[in-house]
Write an enzyme that holds these catalytic residues in place. Structure first.
Site, PDB file in Angstrom:
ATOM      1  N   HIS A 124     125.085  -0.242 -12.155  1.00  0.00           N
ATOM      2  CA  HIS A 124     125.554  -0.489 -10.724  1.00  0.00           C
ATOM      3  C   HIS A 124     125.580  -1.663 -10.147  1.00  0.00           C
ATOM      4  O   HIS A 124     124.825  -2.770 -10.650  1.00  0.00           O
ATOM      5  CB  HIS A 124     124.584   0.573  -9.727  1.00  0.00           C
ATOM      6  CG  HIS A 124     123.196  -0.160  -9.445  1.00  0.00           C
ATOM      7  ND1 HIS A 124     122.640  -1.029  -8.438  1.00  0.00           N
ATOM      8  CD2 HIS A 124     122.038   0.158 -10.076  1.00  0.00           C
ATOM      9  CE1 HIS A 124     121.558  -1.180  -8.401  1.00  0.00           C
ATOM     10  NE2 HIS A 124     120.941  -0.384  -9.492  1.00  0.00           N
ATOM     11  N   ASP A 136     118.120  -6.417 -10.439  1.00  0.00           N
ATOM     12  CA  ASP A 136     118.674  -4.982  -9.898  1.00  0.00           C
ATOM     13  C   ASP A 136     119.773  -5.084  -8.733  1.00  0.00           C
ATOM     14  O   ASP A 136     119.814  -5.213  -7.829  1.00  0.00           O
ATOM     15  CB  ASP A 136     117.343  -4.197  -9.016  1.00  0.00           C
ATOM     16  CG  ASP A 136     117.789  -2.917  -8.837  1.00  0.00           C
ATOM     17  OD1 ASP A 136     118.634  -2.239  -9.161  1.00  0.00           O
ATOM     18  OD2 ASP A 136     117.031  -2.223  -7.899  1.00  0.00           O
ATOM     19  N   GLU A 170     124.689   2.994  -5.603  1.00  0.00           N
ATOM     20  CA  GLU A 170     123.500   3.458  -6.307  1.00  0.00           C
ATOM     21  C   GLU A 170     122.176   3.558  -5.536  1.00  0.00           C
ATOM     22  O   GLU A 170     121.406   4.503  -5.615  1.00  0.00           O
ATOM     23  CB  GLU A 170     123.367   2.635  -7.758  1.00  0.00           C
ATOM     24  CG  GLU A 170     122.383   3.386  -8.790  1.00  0.00           C
ATOM     25  CD  GLU A 170     120.879   3.068  -8.703  1.00  0.00           C
ATOM     26  OE1 GLU A 170     120.075   3.507  -9.110  1.00  0.00           O
ATOM     27  OE2 GLU A 170     120.548   2.025  -7.648  1.00  0.00           O
ATOM     28  N   GLU A 171     122.075   2.624  -4.654  1.00  0.00           N
ATOM     29  CA  GLU A 171     120.551   2.526  -4.281  1.00  0.00           C
ATOM     30  C   GLU A 171     120.385   3.285  -3.171  1.00  0.00           C
ATOM     31  O   GLU A 171     119.322   3.525  -2.588  1.00  0.00           O
ATOM     32  CB  GLU A 171     120.579   0.836  -3.775  1.00  0.00           C
ATOM     33  CG  GLU A 171     120.675  -0.203  -4.558  1.00  0.00           C
ATOM     34  CD  GLU A 171     119.219  -0.168  -5.537  1.00  0.00           C
ATOM     35  OE1 GLU A 171     118.263   0.669  -5.402  1.00  0.00           O
ATOM     36  OE2 GLU A 171     119.038  -1.047  -6.474  1.00  0.00           O
ATOM     37  N   ASP A 199     120.545  -1.018 -16.017  1.00  0.00           N
ATOM     38  CA  ASP A 199     120.106  -1.030 -14.610  1.00  0.00           C
ATOM     39  C   ASP A 199     118.806  -1.629 -15.007  1.00  0.00           C
ATOM     40  O   ASP A 199     117.664  -1.026 -15.457  1.00  0.00           O
ATOM     41  CB  ASP A 199     119.750   0.299 -14.031  1.00  0.00           C
ATOM     42  CG  ASP A 199     119.331   0.260 -12.637  1.00  0.00           C
ATOM     43  OD1 ASP A 199     119.325  -0.964 -12.100  1.00  0.00           O
ATOM     44  OD2 ASP A 199     119.233   1.296 -11.997  1.00  0.00           O
ATOM     45  N   HIS A 286     113.439  -4.625  -5.317  1.00  0.00           N
ATOM     46  CA  HIS A 286     114.031  -4.296  -4.226  1.00  0.00           C
ATOM     47  C   HIS A 286     113.288  -5.318  -3.198  1.00  0.00           C
ATOM     48  O   HIS A 286     113.260  -4.938  -1.796  1.00  0.00           O
ATOM     49  CB  HIS A 286     113.497  -2.850  -3.502  1.00  0.00           C
ATOM     50  CG  HIS A 286     114.432  -1.915  -4.620  1.00  0.00           C
ATOM     51  ND1 HIS A 286     114.300  -0.684  -4.330  1.00  0.00           N
ATOM     52  CD2 HIS A 286     115.406  -2.063  -5.168  1.00  0.00           C
ATOM     53  CE1 HIS A 286     115.303   0.120  -4.830  1.00  0.00           C
ATOM     54  NE2 HIS A 286     115.796  -0.890  -5.581  1.00  0.00           N
TER      55      HIS A 286
HETATM   56  N1  DTR Z   1     117.837   2.955 -10.324  1.00  0.00           N
HETATM   57  C1  DTR Z   1     116.646   1.945 -10.168  1.00  0.00           C
HETATM   58  C2  DTR Z   1     115.481   2.749  -9.985  1.00  0.00           C
HETATM   59  C3  DTR Z   1     114.693   2.398 -11.211  1.00  0.00           C
HETATM   60  C4  DTR Z   1     113.394   2.775 -11.016  1.00  0.00           C
HETATM   61  N2  DTR Z   1     112.908   2.472 -12.121  1.00  0.00           N
HETATM   62  C5  DTR Z   1     113.654   2.178 -12.916  1.00  0.00           C
HETATM   63  C6  DTR Z   1     113.334   1.705 -14.226  1.00  0.00           C
HETATM   64  C7  DTR Z   1     114.279   1.419 -15.189  1.00  0.00           C
HETATM   65  C8  DTR Z   1     115.346   1.144 -14.642  1.00  0.00           C
HETATM   66  C9  DTR Z   1     115.750   1.635 -13.244  1.00  0.00           C
HETATM   67  C10 DTR Z   1     114.845   2.078 -12.640  1.00  0.00           C
HETATM   68  C11 DTR Z   1     117.175   1.061  -8.780  1.00  0.00           C
HETATM   69  O1  DTR Z   1     118.219   0.567  -8.843  1.00  0.00           O
HETATM   70  O2  DTR Z   1     116.213   0.896  -7.815  1.00  0.00           O
HETATM   71 ZN    ZN Z   2     117.163  -0.418  -6.973  1.00  0.00          ZN
HETATM   72 ZN    ZN Z   3     119.041  -0.385  -9.957  1.00  0.00          ZN
END
Ligand code: DTR
Ligand code: ZN
Ligand code: ZN
Length: 473
Positions: A124, A136, A170-171, A199, A286
């Site tokens: 993403h 992230d 995605e978020e 990710d 985040h």
């Molecule tokens: N999709 C992720 C969320 C996430 C939470 N735990 C993990 C561990 C490993 C990879 C991703 C994630 C996000 O974008 O916040």
């Molecule tokens: Zn995230």
């Molecule tokens: Zn993520």
């Protein structure tokens, strides 16, 4: 408790392949031309893309959230690099399920290799509003971009098709990838042999996690990290939480790398990987501090190289000239068209009231009688010689009246007389779970697949089987 079956014992036989030995097993064949080794992906170039994402966030209020200019500029940056390298690039507007105003998905395909065997790699591209999203998910986005550029630069002969995706929104709930998978026809979905997700692959206090680590889709990802001695673990924290999930829900085999988010590193993990036990894998998850300093360069390098390894394993021509097409290798695997060619307890096949199919209306309900007996279904399949990554995938709903972890009622999957999987009432859950076993060892052979349920004298366990397929990867 289910209906009693009049016929006991259904077995499924599958015949694999055409009887030729794999090249490695014969000394009379000329040495196979081995595939070009996967290249080393330059982590400095991956970091150069991260620098661009950081600058983009800096010009746009400090983030790259899906609805903002920071996201659209990120799309333009990735798109420009891909087009300059010769990719066919598509911006796909997300017209349903996305946050209002979210930018598009970006899809890029390298126009070579068998379009019926697509290996997809995705990440993403959006961040949260709180920060620039470097780990992230600048990390996954940048690693993927540099892999795409490396593939174009090396331009090896491809056996299979490679498609890359950078997902929007995605978020806010996996919305861009969900829209993409939903928008495909079932034929197009069937062409995607595996989807690999990236990710958070540079967490500063991270671990080495692989989605569905024991699956055949994960095999090359795991083999690469194993070769570095990293002792990877299952990505439990991220399960169902990133863009692999929509693919998984449509039955497409998925895997991927991750280094972890807000969950805390255990002392056992700190002992084997280093880092701080009791602290989050990514202390800036985040948050506004998810900046360029929140990047683990060593982890980013290892993931970037493992992506290249996997891509080469899956798509680059091995030089043996064999191809793999498993379309229709299992006939009537969804049980929607009568009972043929299944043999055995074919009375188990049908639309049964009280229990659902995984898809369509019909499935095979083996066992569930609460009395001593055996039911099985068989089908003979052929695994073409080129299918050296063949896996047998099936959806199984184990529904039991037993309690506890003692196995009383069992379910086995066999190829010929070899048992590939054994499950029991102890593995019961509240719905269908996709499971897979490798049939790679049967490439070039014909083999009978048999699914068998064996129950003891009391307390029923039903094994509901649906959507049996053979897939590459
Ligand atoms: N999709 C992720 C969320 C996430 C939470 N735990 C993990 C561990 C490993 C990879 C991703 C994630 C996000 O974008 O916040
Ligand atoms: Zn995230
Ligand atoms: Zn993520």
């Amino acid at each position: 408790m289910k209906r009693r079956l009049a016929v006991a014992g259904v077995s499924l036989a599958v015949v694999l392949g055409c009887g030729t030995l794999p090249a490695a097993a014969t000394d009379s064949a000329p040495a196979a031309v081995t595939a070009a080794a996967a290249p080393d992906v330059d982590v400095n170039k991956v970091k150069a893309h991260l620098n661009e994402f950081s600058a983009i966030a800096g010009r746009n209020g400090g983030n790259r959230r899906s609805t903002g200019q920071g996201y659209r500029d990120s799309v333009a940056y990735v798109k420009g690099k891909l087009q300059a390298a010769g990719y066919t690039v598509t911006e796909q507007p997300c017209t349903s399920g996305c946050t209002s105003g979210a930018g598009p998905n970006l899809i890029a395909e390298w126009p070579q290799g068998d379009a019926n065997n697509v290996y997809m790699f995705g990440a993403h591209l959006d961040s949260v509003s709180a920060g620039p999203g470097m780990n992230d998910n600048g990390s996954g986005s940048a690693a993927l971009l540099e892999n795409a550029l490396t593939l174009a630069q090396q331009n090896p002969t491809l056996r299979n098709r490679v498609r890359f995706a950078w997902w929007t929104d995605e978020e806010q709930g996996l919305n861009g990838s969900d829209f993409y998978v939903r928008s495909l026809s079932s034929t197009e979905r069937g062409r995607i042999k595996s989807y690999y997700n990236f990710d958070m692959i540079a967490s500063t206090n991270g671990g080495y996690f692989i989605n569905h680590i024991t699956s055949s889709a994960a095999a090359p990802m795991k083999a690469y990290w194993d070769s570095l001695g990293l002792q990877p673990e299952e990505n439990t924290e991220g399960a169902g939480r990133s863009d692999d999930y929509p693919f998984e829900q449509y039955g497409i085999p998925t895997s991927g790398y991750a280094m972890g988010a807000s969950a805390r590193k255990t002392s056992a993990q700190a002992a084997k990987w280093g880092g701080t036990s009791g602290s989050a894998y990514d202390p800036c998850y985040h948050r506004s501090c998810d900046t360029l300093t929140n990047i683990n360069t060593t982890g980013l390098d290892r993931a970037s190289d493992g992506i290249a390894y996997t891509l080469w394993q899956r798509a680059v021509d091995s030089g043996t000239g064999t191809s793999c097409d498993l379309t229709g290798a299992v006939a009537n695997g969804g049980f929607e068209s009568g009972t043929s060619p299944w043999t055995g307890t074919t009375a188990a096949i049908g639309a049964h009231s009280g229990r659902p199919a995984h898809s369509g209306t019909r499935f095979a309900w083996l066992g569930g009688n609460g009395t001593t007996g055996t039911e099985s279904l068989s089908q003979t399949v052929t695994v073409p010689a080129g299918c050296t990554q063949a896996s047998l995938n099936y959806w199984l709903y184990i529904d039991t009246s037993e309690t506890g972890s003692t196995a009383y009622d069992r379910f086995t999957v066999k190829a010929g007389s070899t048992t590939l999987a054994t499950l029991s009432n102890a593995n019961a859950g509240s719905g269908y779970v996709q499971r897979s076993v490798s049939l790679s060892a049967y490439a070039g052979q014909t083999v009978t697949l048999t699914f068998t349920a064996t129950e003891d004298y009391s307390l029923q366990t039903g094994f509901l089987l649906d959507d049996v397929t053979l897939q590459n990867g």
